[in-house]
Design a protein around this motif. Structure first.
Motif, mmCIF file in Angstrom:
data_model
loop_
_atom_site.group_PDB
_atom_site.id
_atom_site.type_symbol
_atom_site.label_atom_id
_atom_site.label_comp_id
_atom_site.label_asym_id
_atom_site.label_seq_id
_atom_site.Cartn_x
_atom_site.Cartn_y
_atom_site.Cartn_z
ATOM 1 N N ARG A 70 0.864 -1.187 0.000
ATOM 2 C CA ARG A 70 0.000 0.000 0.000
ATOM 3 C C ARG A 70 0.900 1.236 0.000
ATOM 4 N NH1 ARG A 70 -5.061 -1.350 2.116
ATOM 5 N NH2 ARG A 70 -5.230 0.486 3.430
ATOM 6 N N PHE A 71 0.870 1.942 -1.136
ATOM 7 C CA PHE A 71 1.764 3.096 -1.321
ATOM 8 C C PHE A 71 1.035 4.393 -1.006
ATOM 9 C CE2 PHE A 71 5.449 1.411 -3.704
ATOM 10 C CZ PHE A 71 4.989 0.157 -4.056
ATOM 11 N N LEU A 72 1.617 5.203 -0.119
ATOM 12 C CA LEU A 72 1.141 6.576 0.071
ATOM 13 C C LEU A 72 2.127 7.478 -0.663
ATOM 14 C CD1 LEU A 72 -0.685 8.695 1.383
ATOM 15 C CD2 LEU A 72 0.751 8.563 3.432
ATOM 16 N N PRO A 132 -0.298 2.793 5.257
ATOM 17 C CA PRO A 132 0.583 2.467 4.127
ATOM 18 C C PRO A 132 1.738 1.563 4.551
ATOM 19 C CG PRO A 132 1.103 4.656 4.962
ATOM 20 C CD PRO A 132 -0.017 4.136 5.824
ATOM 21 N N THR A 133 2.192 0.726 3.605
ATOM 22 C CA THR A 133 3.433 -0.014 3.853
ATOM 23 C C THR A 133 4.618 0.830 3.367
ATOM 24 O OG1 THR A 133 3.160 -1.100 1.699
ATOM 25 C CG2 THR A 133 2.381 -2.306 3.648
ATOM 26 N N VAL A 182 5.815 4.764 2.018
ATOM 27 C CA VAL A 182 5.493 6.197 1.875
ATOM 28 C C VAL A 182 6.613 6.837 1.064
ATOM 29 C CG1 VAL A 182 5.099 8.366 3.104
ATOM 30 C CG2 VAL A 182 4.338 6.197 4.124
ATOM 31 N N VAL A 201 5.913 1.944 9.347
ATOM 32 C CA VAL A 201 5.848 1.654 7.901
ATOM 33 C C VAL A 201 7.018 0.725 7.563
ATOM 34 C CG1 VAL A 201 4.755 3.829 7.178
ATOM 35 C CG2 VAL A 201 7.248 3.710 7.312
#
Ligand code: NAD
Length: 342
Positions: free
Chosen positions: A2-4, A75-76, A78, A117
């Motif tokens: 999960r990208f922020l 997120p994983t 960032v 993260v």
């Protein structure tokens, strides 16, 4: 994963999101962006259409917005592209640069510490090293910024270093070279000159245009950042550049040729950056190359393709140059030297 992606509605951030969607078919992405003058939903219309990307409006220096986003979308990974990014604007007023490029990075680092993260990557610039007349900057070159913009980016990346040391934050930094390509807001040399030449206006060349820049295509830059994020070591920094040094005046010659204009469209003006104008940037990128990344796009062909992109995408840039903010910046910065040619 999960990208922020903060600042993902800008030039390089949007290219990065496209690279993530292409390389990681199951990844989810949130773009968190303040939509300043440099960020636009029209830049990310295609990625929003993919159905895999959510857009969240917000400023990275706003703790409540940042923490709210970390809570609703843990997120994983960032990656921070959000920045005030134009050197010349920083000479007029650097306040917003300190807020975003320094305070904003601190807020993101604190959120990473609080929520946890896998990786945080701060997108920085070769300009933090200052100017180099001979040889190349390595990742361990001294930080010697010469403009308020470069100093604000240096402040951001030094906070990353401190969080790595003090809190073991799994964070990395990349130093990118001068980038070019589609969706570049038309205020920096290449896109600014292209839109003016398309419109038959003169372009302001600082001094004799002797400054040397090492240009990298935006997709090569974005892929380099993604590679460093996935394969780099937390606590390390990586230079992301191409072996492609050009004098500004030589870049302008290609733009003149591709837009069908001649030298009479170039107006040499006194250098507005004065002593702060770095003469040359050059980076050694062996450290990232050793991890398996290398730039792929050839400069002259890609620059010509970029000019064609601006010709074919007037609907993207015409509204941007029509805004009061843009007109006022151009008038304030170039008015005194361009005069009637403004
Ligand atoms: N363009 C280059 O040649 C270059 C080279 C090296 C490094 N960089 C760095 O890469 C990053 C991206 O550069 P770019 O050229 O894409 O910039 P850009 O100006 O095109 O985009 C910046 C984005 O950040 C957003 N933003 C600005 N302030 C914000 C805030 N406070 N909160 C949230 N969003 C905010 C803007 O809306 C915009 O979408 C920057 O950190 C810049 O310093 C750029």
């Amino acid at each position: 994963m999960r990208f922020l992606v903060t600042g993902g509605a800008g030039f390089i951030g949007s290219a990065f999101v496209r690279a993530v969607l292409r390389d990681f078919p199951t990844a989810e992405v949130v773009i968190f962006d303040a939509l300043t003058y440099a960020g636009n939903l029209s830049t990310i219309a295609d990625v929003l259409d993919s159905g895999r990307v959510k857009f969240v409006p917000g400023r990275i220096q706003d703790v409540a917005s940042v923490e709210g986003t970390f809570r609703s979308f843990p997120p994983t990974h960032v990656v921070n592209f959000a920045a005030e990014s134009h050197n010349d604007r920083s000479l007029l007023d650097a306040g917003s640069f300190i807020q975003t490029d320094v305070a904003g990075v601190y807020v993101l680092l604190e959120a990473c510490r609080k929520f946890g993260v896998e990786r945080f990557l701060q997108v920085s610039t070769d300009e933090v090293f200052g100017s180099i007349l001979e040889g190349e900057f390595t990742e361990s070159s001294p930080i010697e910024p010469n403009t308020p913009y470069a100093a604000s980016k240096a402040g951001g990346e030094l906070q990353v270093r401190a969080h790595v040391k003090a809190f073991k934050t799994p964070a990395l930094v990349t130093h990118g070279g001068n980038s070019y390509g589609p969706f570049h807001f038309p205020e920096k040399l290449i896109p600014f000159f292209i839109v003016r030449l398309i419109d038959g206006k003169k372009v302001p060349l600082y001094g004799e245009g002797d400054q040397i820049r090492e240009w990298i295509h935006v997709d090569d830059h974005a892929e380099g950042i993604l590679h460093a994020l996935m394969h780099g070591t937390p606590g390390e920094s990586y230079n992301v550049g191409d072996v492609n040094e050009r004098r500004n005046r030589d870049v302008v010659s290609i733009l003149l040729e591709e837009t069908g204009r001649d030298e009479s469209f170039v107006k040499k003006i006194p250098d507005p950056r004065k002593g702060a104008h770095d003469a040359r940037y050059s980076m050694n990128c062996d450290k990232l190359r050793a991890l398996g990344w290398s730039p792929k796009r050839e400069f002259i062909a890609s620059l010509r393709e970029t000019v064609r992109w601006y010709r074919e995408n007037e609907a993207w840039w015409r509204p941007l140059i029509a805004t009061a903010d843009y007109q006022s910046f151009i008038k304030r910065f170039y008015g005194p030297s361009l005069g009637d040619d403004l």
